[in-house]
Design a protein around this motif. Structure first.
Motif, mmCIF file in Angstrom:
data_model
loop_
_atom_site.group_PDB
_atom_site.id
_atom_site.type_symbol
_atom_site.label_atom_id
_atom_site.label_comp_id
_atom_site.label_asym_id
_atom_site.label_seq_id
_atom_site.Cartn_x
_atom_site.Cartn_y
_atom_site.Cartn_z
ATOM 1 N N GLN A 91 0.836 -1.205 0.000
ATOM 2 C CA GLN A 91 0.000 0.000 0.000
ATOM 3 C C GLN A 91 0.870 1.254 0.000
ATOM 4 O O GLN A 91 1.978 1.256 0.545
ATOM 5 N N LYS A 92 0.335 2.293 -0.594
ATOM 6 C CA LYS A 92 1.018 3.580 -0.498
ATOM 7 C C LYS A 92 0.655 4.224 0.835
ATOM 8 O O LYS A 92 -0.517 4.234 1.215
ATOM 9 N N PRO A 93 1.627 4.772 1.551
ATOM 10 C CA PRO A 93 1.274 5.471 2.790
ATOM 11 C C PRO A 93 0.479 6.737 2.480
ATOM 12 O O PRO A 93 0.620 7.323 1.414
ATOM 13 N N THR A 94 -0.363 7.128 3.410
ATOM 14 C CA THR A 94 -1.041 8.417 3.263
ATOM 15 C C THR A 94 -0.366 9.411 4.200
ATOM 16 O O THR A 94 0.242 9.038 5.198
ATOM 17 N N ILE A 95 -0.484 10.662 3.849
ATOM 18 C CA ILE A 95 0.263 11.712 4.539
ATOM 19 C C ILE A 95 -0.690 12.794 5.036
ATOM 20 O O ILE A 95 -1.553 13.254 4.295
ATOM 21 N N GLY A 96 -0.554 13.152 6.293
ATOM 22 C CA GLY A 96 -1.249 14.316 6.837
ATOM 23 C C GLY A 96 -0.262 15.466 6.954
ATOM 24 O O GLY A 96 0.861 15.269 7.416
ATOM 25 N N VAL A 97 -0.663 16.636 6.510
ATOM 26 C CA VAL A 97 0.243 17.795 6.503
ATOM 27 C C VAL A 97 -0.320 18.884 7.410
ATOM 28 O O VAL A 97 -1.474 19.305 7.240
ATOM 29 N N ILE A 98 0.478 19.323 8.357
ATOM 30 C CA ILE A 98 0.040 20.357 9.295
ATOM 31 C C ILE A 98 1.041 21.496 9.267
ATOM 32 O O ILE A 98 2.179 21.352 9.713
ATOM 33 N N ALA A 99 0.625 22.613 8.699
ATOM 34 C CA ALA A 99 1.488 23.804 8.718
ATOM 35 C C ALA A 99 1.239 24.528 10.038
ATOM 36 O O ALA A 99 0.093 24.742 10.424
ATOM 37 N N THR A 100 2.317 24.855 10.725
ATOM 38 C CA THR A 100 2.161 25.520 12.022
ATOM 39 C C THR A 100 2.805 26.892 11.986
ATOM 40 O O THR A 100 3.799 27.110 11.287
ATOM 41 N N GLY A 101 2.225 27.802 12.749
ATOM 42 C CA GLY A 101 2.797 29.135 12.850
ATOM 43 C C GLY A 101 1.704 30.186 12.870
ATOM 44 O O GLY A 101 0.865 30.227 11.968
ATOM 45 N N SER A 102 1.713 31.026 13.889
ATOM 46 C CA SER A 102 0.701 32.075 14.012
ATOM 47 C C SER A 102 0.818 33.097 12.898
ATOM 48 O O SER A 102 -0.107 33.864 12.648
ATOM 49 N N GLU A 103 1.969 33.099 12.194
ATOM 50 C CA GLU A 103 2.174 34.075 11.124
ATOM 51 C C GLU A 103 1.592 33.620 9.792
ATOM 52 O O GLU A 103 1.643 34.354 8.809
ATOM 53 N N LEU A 104 1.024 32.420 9.746
ATOM 54 C CA LEU A 104 0.613 31.860 8.451
ATOM 55 C C LEU A 104 -0.823 32.192 8.080
ATOM 56 O O LEU A 104 -1.731 32.104 8.894
#
Lengths: 419, 419
Positions: free
Chosen positions: A181-194
């Motif tokens: 299986q292909k892994p799935t990816i969760g993406v979390i951008a962090t930073g109050s400036e974003l």
């Protein structure tokens, strides 16, 4: 047990720590069409010989070689054409002395024949032709099994399934294929400036480019990445969203929040998750504070908020991890050598990765930094197809020096046609 | 007006004839996420300066440089910390003499300040610190607009949208992107000898591997290819299915039926379609009979039934055509140089393309043919990541010679980690 002290480790050591984890995806069976861009979960063997029968590699006439003995320009030997077959057909005639069957490329040799006269080796008349040379047994014949015997391993477990692999699987009749299986990816951008891409700018803020960039890098590997909402610098909600992403994905990537500053929550997040931190400091620039941890059989990548470092971290650590999890044989970044076309005089206390543009010309491969290389120089990434890799402990690379380069974009090459 | 006579033209001339056609896809507007793997249909300009404000590239203290005059080891100068700001925040304080604001990487310089003291350049106490060197105006400051000014073209029309491009578009707030449409492809495998992948083998027949291979090659370009039913060698039905495919797709690829043999219907099909044949013979091996025609603003590719020739034809002609139709700037195959590690003594009357495996080691790039290279050696394709390109009119390449190589598979590299 989170590592709090930051001891830089070499890039190669960091990659090794990532890919020695016993974290793998499951084996599944998919249709041939769906199998592309997966990794083979088992060896694939030939289910029949190739060629499956003695066949003609040319358009011509199948004959008995013994009938050609003594043929030459002064002694042309004539053959009588008794049948005519296409590539998918089989002649039901048995070929006797000085008889021939007109045969197409790929067609099976008719019974009794053991050589093929190419069209240009004949002088044709109505239902006959003459030749002016003798033929050896099996001359101009592709022999049964000469390419592949039954049971030969033709594709190996761990091989990436590309177009050529698909052709082999189709050839041997594998309508279903065992892959990981292909892994799935969760993406979390962090930073109050974003801010989000569609947000209006506000003083002191920038738009989140790392999240979409990671989604795009994942898509290049034919993986699905799910972007979570941008996380402000708040510990509790950050822990919650990382936990949620871990429950749904095999890999969770955070960007930002890894600068050694006041608002760096990553160590506390890893502690709350009881994660094992593989490293949190690498002897590389940019991205020295790239962190990789594992928890509950999931990878957690803490990539830098600096886009160049984020990109570099994905190529150097996330991509090998993905390939490792899928059981791939080929997991390391692709590296070539090129001639540096500009001086690069900076000291490199750590291994330095520089966004760059590789060009091929008749003298070989050349490379130049692709522009402004300060933190956050996101435009330089878009105009690059490679990263120059300068070893730590060096200073003063000059125009003309040979440098190592990681090719990152096969499609971004712009060059003259030199074929 | 079909060309019936077969005059071989050079590979470069064939590519030029393909890409000089005035055949282009439409411009559409898509969301940022959807834009990946498209080609930009217009220049993209910076919508604000980068940096947008003078900012700190380090964690440290923002100060007035003039207050540092005369500082040294014997004369440390003390500063009073009056505020403390994160990356996304802006200080509302005005900084006066010998005052400082604790500042994070990426934060805006507070009013009155023009230099940043890095943490390691200070000796900290409670709400103050001392320094032992003087600072120039703008020392350790990233200046507004130093990377990009408003209106600068940051991405060019014709650029391939990869992860770096996505990051730039996100940075400048392009939630919608103007791109060219991707062409769609219809694939028609022809030949009475062909079986589907799930069919039982029959004497004299082989399974269709070219159709699935072309679908996979198309997917690598993120294109959708639709496979039509295998066409037996029947002129009328072949014309009908090609017409149907042309009505639905921008590109129609047929495989097989291009051998100069009795059952070669392609010239008649092109005639029935009133197609302009760009060429039907190229000075290359394999695939010399590769044919390209255009009709009604559509490309028709007649690729060889030999899998190696089919693959080569796709890489050399279909891929550049696709990129050309999309208005790409970079359309030619990617070529590098490598050291040949085996003798290759065959004569090359035409330019020869050999399936090969490229390996990088510390001495550079080496290449070997990837196995059995006869017609139909489909296994060799799966084990290759490149094609060696030997110029026509040559003979006798030896181990150690430098040869040109087209890289075809960036993911197929297996190598030691040499970082």
């Amino acid at each position: 047990m989170p590592v709090e002290k930051r001891n830089p480790i070499p890039v190669s050591e960091a990659i090794e720590r990532v890919i020695k984890q016993q974290i793998f995806t499951n084996t599944i069976e998919v249709s041939l069409d769906e199998s592309i861009n997966h990794i083979l979960a088992e060896d694939v063997v030939a289910t029949y010989e190739i060629p499956r029968f003695n066949k003609s590699p040319y358009d011509g006439f199948a004959i008995r070689s013994k009938d050609t003995k003594g043929a030459n320009g002064q002694n042309r030997i004539a053959f009588n054409v008794i049948d005519h077959i296409g590539a998918g057909s089989v002649s039901d005639k048995i070929v006797g002395p000085f008889e021939a069957v007109r045969i197409m490329t790929g067609a099976a040799m008719p019974e009794g024949t053991d050589a093929v006269v190419m069209l240009e080796q004949t002088t044709e008349q109505q239902q006959s032709f003459t030749i002016r040379k003798s033929f050896e047994p099996n001359e101009n014949v592709s022999l049964k099994g000469e390419e592949t015997e039954v049971g030969d391993v033709v594709l190996r477990k761990g091989q990436f399934i590309n177009a050529g692999t698909i052709a082999v699987l189709a050839t041997y009749g594998y309508a279903k294929v065992k892959v990981t299986q292909k892994p799935t990816i969760g993406v979390i951008a962090t930073g109050s400036e974003l801010l989000d891409v569609s947000d209006e700018l506000e003083p002191g803020k920038i738009r989140n480019s790392n999240g979409p960039m990671i989604t795009a890098l994942s898509k290049k590997l034919d993986l699905t990445a799910v972007a979570y909402q941008i996380q402000k610098d708040d510990l509790e909600s950050s822990i919650q969203v990382v936990k949620e992403a871990m429950s749904r994905h095999d890999i969770v990537i955070t960007t930002g929040g890894v600068s050694v500053g006041d608002f760096d929550y990553l160590p506390q997040i890893y502690e709350a998750l009881n994660a094992e931190v593989l490293f949190n400091k690498i002897a590389m620039r940019p991205g020295s504070v790239t962190t990789v941890a594992v928890a509950d059989g999931k990878y957690l990548f803490g990539l830098s908020g600096n886009p160049s470092a984020c990109y570099t971290g994905f190529e150097l650590y996330v991509k090998p991890a993905v390939l490792h999890m899928m059981g791939a044989n080929a997991i390391y970044p692709q590296i070539v050598q090129a001639t540096l076309m500009e001086d690069f005089k900076k000291a490199n206390p750590f291994t330095r990765f520089i966004r760059a543009k590789v060009t091929f010309n008749s003298k070989g491969m050349t490379v130049v930094p692709s522009g402004f290389n300060k933190s956050g120089a996101v435009v330089a990434i878009a105009h690059s197809n490679a990263m120059i890799m300068l070893p730590g402990g060096t200073r003063g690379f000059e125009k003309g020096h040979t440098v190592n380069v990681i090719l990152t974009e096969s499609q971004a090459f712009e060059m003259d046609c030199i074929i």
